[in-house]
Structures are given as C-alpha cells and as structure tokens.
Design a protein around this motif. Sequence first.
Motif, mmCIF file in Angstrom:
data_model
loop_
_atom_site.group_PDB
_atom_site.id
_atom_site.type_symbol
_atom_site.label_atom_id
_atom_site.label_comp_id
_atom_site.label_asym_id
_atom_site.label_seq_id
_atom_site.Cartn_x
_atom_site.Cartn_y
_atom_site.Cartn_z
ATOM 1 N N TYR A 67 25.107 31.315 39.131
ATOM 2 C CA TYR A 67 25.781 32.537 38.674
ATOM 3 C C TYR A 67 25.181 33.768 39.342
ATOM 4 N N ALA A 68 23.847 33.826 39.425
ATOM 5 C CA ALA A 68 23.188 34.978 40.042
ATOM 6 C C ALA A 68 23.432 35.022 41.545
ATOM 7 N N VAL A 69 23.347 33.864 42.200
ATOM 8 C CA VAL A 69 23.485 33.820 43.655
ATOM 9 C C VAL A 69 24.925 34.112 44.089
ATOM 10 N N ILE A 70 25.887 33.473 43.431
ATOM 11 C CA ILE A 70 27.290 33.720 43.780
ATOM 12 C C ILE A 70 27.671 35.160 43.462
ATOM 13 N N GLY A 71 27.148 35.680 42.345
ATOM 14 C CA GLY A 71 27.433 37.074 41.992
ATOM 15 C C GLY A 71 26.939 38.038 43.048
ATOM 16 N N LYS A 72 25.767 37.746 43.627
ATOM 17 C CA LYS A 72 25.235 38.594 44.692
ATOM 18 C C LYS A 72 26.171 38.598 45.895
ATOM 19 N N ARG A 73 26.695 37.444 46.254
ATOM 20 C CA ARG A 73 27.622 37.364 47.375
ATOM 21 C C ARG A 73 28.912 38.115 47.081
ATOM 22 N N LEU A 74 29.404 38.039 45.852
ATOM 23 C CA LEU A 74 30.658 38.719 45.494
ATOM 24 C C LEU A 74 30.521 40.238 45.543
ATOM 25 N N THR A 75 29.340 40.758 45.219
ATOM 26 C CA THR A 75 29.168 42.213 45.181
ATOM 27 C C THR A 75 29.239 42.846 46.563
ATOM 28 N N THR A 76 29.208 42.037 47.623
ATOM 29 C CA THR A 76 29.320 42.602 48.966
ATOM 30 C C THR A 76 30.754 42.950 49.331
ATOM 31 N N SER A 77 31.730 42.439 48.554
ATOM 32 C CA SER A 77 33.133 42.697 48.886
ATOM 33 C C SER A 77 33.964 43.227 47.730
ATOM 34 N N LEU A 78 33.479 43.084 46.504
ATOM 35 C CA LEU A 78 34.241 43.532 45.332
ATOM 36 C C LEU A 78 33.381 44.415 44.453
ATOM 37 N N GLY A 79 34.043 45.310 43.694
ATOM 38 C CA GLY A 79 33.336 46.157 42.755
ATOM 39 C C GLY A 79 32.979 45.413 41.479
ATOM 40 N N PRO A 80 31.989 45.887 40.720
ATOM 41 C CA PRO A 80 31.552 45.198 39.493
ATOM 42 C C PRO A 80 32.667 45.021 38.460
ATOM 43 N N LYS A 81 33.512 46.034 38.273
ATOM 44 C CA LYS A 81 34.580 45.924 37.273
ATOM 45 C C LYS A 81 35.597 44.857 37.655
ATOM 46 N N ARG A 82 35.944 44.818 38.920
ATOM 47 C CA ARG A 82 36.916 43.831 39.400
ATOM 48 C C ARG A 82 36.355 42.412 39.258
ATOM 49 N N ILE A 83 35.095 42.216 39.618
ATOM 50 C CA ILE A 83 34.470 40.904 39.470
ATOM 51 C C ILE A 83 34.456 40.490 38.005
ATOM 52 N N THR A 84 34.044 41.403 37.137
ATOM 53 C CA THR A 84 33.929 41.098 35.719
ATOM 54 C C THR A 84 35.257 40.659 35.131
ATOM 55 N N SER A 85 36.328 41.373 35.452
ATOM 56 C CA SER A 85 37.632 41.074 34.871
ATOM 57 C C SER A 85 38.194 39.752 35.388
ATOM 58 N N ILE A 86 38.054 39.480 36.688
ATOM 59 C CA ILE A 86 38.607 38.243 37.246
ATOM 60 C C ILE A 86 37.821 37.029 36.774
ATOM 61 N N VAL A 87 36.495 37.139 36.738
ATOM 62 C CA VAL A 87 35.671 36.033 36.251
ATOM 63 C C VAL A 87 36.010 35.716 34.800
ATOM 64 N N ASN A 88 36.206 36.742 33.991
ATOM 65 C CA ASN A 88 36.576 36.534 32.590
ATOM 66 C C ASN A 88 37.936 35.859 32.475
ATOM 67 N N LEU A 89 38.881 36.253 33.331
ATOM 68 C CA LEU A 89 40.215 35.659 33.296
ATOM 69 C C LEU A 89 40.152 34.169 33.630
ATOM 70 N N TRP A 90 39.309 33.802 34.586
ATOM 71 C CA TRP A 90 39.123 32.392 34.902
ATOM 72 C C TRP A 90 38.495 31.657 33.710
ATOM 73 N N GLY A 91 37.545 32.300 33.029
ATOM 74 C CA GLY A 91 36.953 31.686 31.847
ATOM 75 C C GLY A 91 37.986 31.439 30.764
ATOM 76 N N PHE A 92 38.908 32.377 30.604
ATOM 77 C CA PHE A 92 39.986 32.221 29.616
ATOM 78 C C PHE A 92 40.886 31.048 29.995
ATOM 79 N N ALA A 93 41.208 30.938 31.288
ATOM 80 C CA ALA A 93 42.062 29.843 31.744
ATOM 81 C C ALA A 93 41.385 28.490 31.548
#
Length: 318
Positions: free
Chosen positions: A178-204
């Motif tokens: 979770y920490a390592v993949i999150g670090k990679r994601l922050t290089t291309s996406l903003g924190p709010k966008r990451i948070t919302s999409i990750v949560n949506l996948w968790g809901f699915a």
Amino acid sequence: MNTSHRRSAYACLALSMSLVGSYVALSKPLAAIFPVLLLAWLRFGIGAIAMLRWLRKPADEAPLSRRTQGLLFLESLFGNFLFTICMVTGVSLTSAVMAGVTMAAIPAAVALMSWLFLRERVAARTWLAIALAVAGIGLYALSRPDAGANSAASAPASPQAWLGQMLLVGAVLCEAFYAVIGKRLTTSLGPKRITSIVNLWGFALSTPFGLYLAWHFDFGSVAWSIWGLLLFYALAACVWTVWLWMTGLRNVPASQAGTFTVLLPISAAVVGMCVLGERVTSMQALAFAIALLGILVATWPGRKRLAQHTSASGASPF
C-alpha cells in the motif's frame, strides 16, 4: 524539497497514522455489531458519497493509463480489501499480542519494498529509525498484561494458530505494498483523486459480500449512537487518513514514511486509555518512547536530505 514542505509532509503522515490508530480503537463497538465485510461495504459506501466531487478529473491531469488504472486497483486490493481480511482473521486465530508484534515489522517491510521496487536508497539513519520502531512496538506488545503470566489463559488455543500467523504476515506485506504503490501513484495523480478512486474500488470489491450480508442483517436493531460512530469511522478510514497519507507521500520517500506507521498502535493505545479506560504500564510507556524516538531519528534534519526522490532513479516494476 524545502524545509516547510518536508515538515508539512511529516505532519500529514503523522496525523494520518494517528487517525488510523484512533478509529481502530473506536471501531470495537462497530465490529461487535456488524460483520467485518458488511462493515467494510458500509464504510466504502459512505466514503464514496463523501468524495463524489473528488472523482472528477482535473483539467490539467492526463487521462488514466492502463498502468495507472492497474496500480489504483492494486492499491485498493492490498491496502483496503486484503489487509482487512488478513488482519481480522489473523487476530481471531492468534492473539492481539501476536498481532502487535507482527505489525511492528511494517516499517522494515516498507523500507525493503521501497528499495526493491522503487529503487530508493534507504539511508543508514532510516534503518536505525526502523530498528527503534520495531523494538518499541515489539516491547509494547510483549509487555501487555496478557503477554505475561496470564498468557496461557488469555491466548486462544487454536490449532490453526500457524495460519493466523501467516495471515498477519500477509497483512504486513499488504500494508507495505500500500505504501509503495501509493508512492508511485503520487507521481501522476493528486491525493484527492487517488483517495476517491481507491475507495471506489474498495466499494466494488466488497459489494458482493456486503449485499449478501445486508440481506440477512437487522439494521433496525442498531442504535443511533452506533450509526454516528459508523459515520466517523467511514470518513476517517476512507477520506481523511488516505488523503493525508497520499499528501505526505508526495514529498517523502516511502521507506521514511513507513516509520510513521508506529503511530498506529501508539494512538490506539492512547485512545484506549483516555476513552475506553484502559491502563498503560510504565514499561509500555517506555516502549512508546523508543518507538517515537525512531520517528525523531528519521525526521531530524541533517546536512544531506533524507528524502530521496525516486522519479529519476530508473525504471520500477510499479
């Protein structure tokens, strides 16, 4: 990265892990009423409603590539879905003490995976901080009253204890991913966008289980106070902590950020003491001091920057 940005990142990481520990401690009444997967489904659903506006793509953001979409799915799979299953089931088959000792390995696991997958150079001071974090949380878990003379009476004599231990190790690996993949994601996406999409996948991921369990659950028997606690739990778990963590990760190496995970059991213990009336012994207080010393060592400013950006350090499996 200048000093103000670094301090802001440290504050975000510390607050994120402190909130995680707080809502973990306060979620005990929820876990006693809702099945785990139903609780997860309700949590992700509330989070999805709260973050509807965050799902909108900013005008200056590039379209999501297949690689980024895959990383977002893996972030939710490891950090939300599998971590919850491994942790809850592992504790049920072993003990809370064993879970505390095992979770102490998270900073080291994050550092190792950062070195392997992100090609981060882990500074000697960071390794020292990790050692202090592991020693502090390990000492805390072993100094609990149920880890001493009464351990035989308090620990469950489960023939599947080995399976529980393996699941706890799996939870450690999930948190590290979770920490390592999150670090990679922050290089291309903003924190709010990451948070919302990750949560949506968790809901699915939790929806099939959630719908089945909801069909057989008596929602009318739940008190209003529990619904209020559920609302706080969902917002803290899905919105505030993830956003703060991703914000901090943008300016701090994943290996260094991993040392802040020691605040999770510390804050949980503080909430248990102040809110739930639990007691903390002098040995446990010493353990907390050692763990906090690890964070101080990792974040104390030096001549050279401890933060090593990985974006220019070569290709990464993530």
